[in-house]
Design a protein around this motif. Sequence first.
Motif: not given
Length: 265
Positions: A231-236
């Motif tokens: 759910q936090e793929w952009p930050t990842g």
Amino acid sequence: MRSIIREQVDNFPLIRRLARYEIKSAHAEQRLGLLWELLNPGLQIFIYWFVFGVGLRGNKDVDGNIPFIVWLLCGIVVWFFINDALLRGSNSINSRLAMVTKMRFPMSAIPSYVILSRMYQHFAMLAIVIVVIIANGIPITWKLLQLPYYMIATYIFVYAFSLCFSTLVTLVKDIQLFLQSMMRMLFYMTPILWNIERFPDVLHGVLRLNPVYYLVEGYRASLLGGHWVWQEWPTGLYFWSVTLLLFSAGTFLHIKFRKSFTELV
């Protein structure tokens, strides 16, 4: 990059043995020995809880139902590892120049075993944090299964950073002092003592540029039942891009200058 990764894999049994020796030798002359690995961070946590939790927040819960001490522990446990391992790893080759001429394993293993030695303290502190979470009546959820991913991500980030700066610190000693100052500043710019929701929305994107943010929030989500990792793929995606860039730069610098390290002895 392949040669550095192969050196780590081929020498992992030796790296593990050296890591154990590193931590035992550090406390060999102290009466309380390895207990200081927990006493030192414990005293710091008490001060942060007393000043920021009791003094400034009036000991109010975070997000309405999480005691501040639990919320603080879940974030600061990863910071203690990053700060300690990163500073020691960056200075690992410079502080062992006399050993470099005698060693029979690749120099890239030096930051590895120094960082791995800090993992033992990290495991012990994580176990204590989980006990505190359960004691406070907070349920452990399936999100805990993603904790190993964040631990591996933390280790790789710290190693990439250390590989890059261990070369630079060996060549220019002043950089170690710069790193110490930078880490003190980074501590207060990472959501360890404060919640990102207290800042205006316009600043959220800026605060997320700090790679440590991804790791601290990932640990909290795993331990307290927050978001799933995807759910936090952009930050990842941003975090892994920064880590890959650091690892590429570290590999280039290490291979280019490691033959000249022996001349600095």
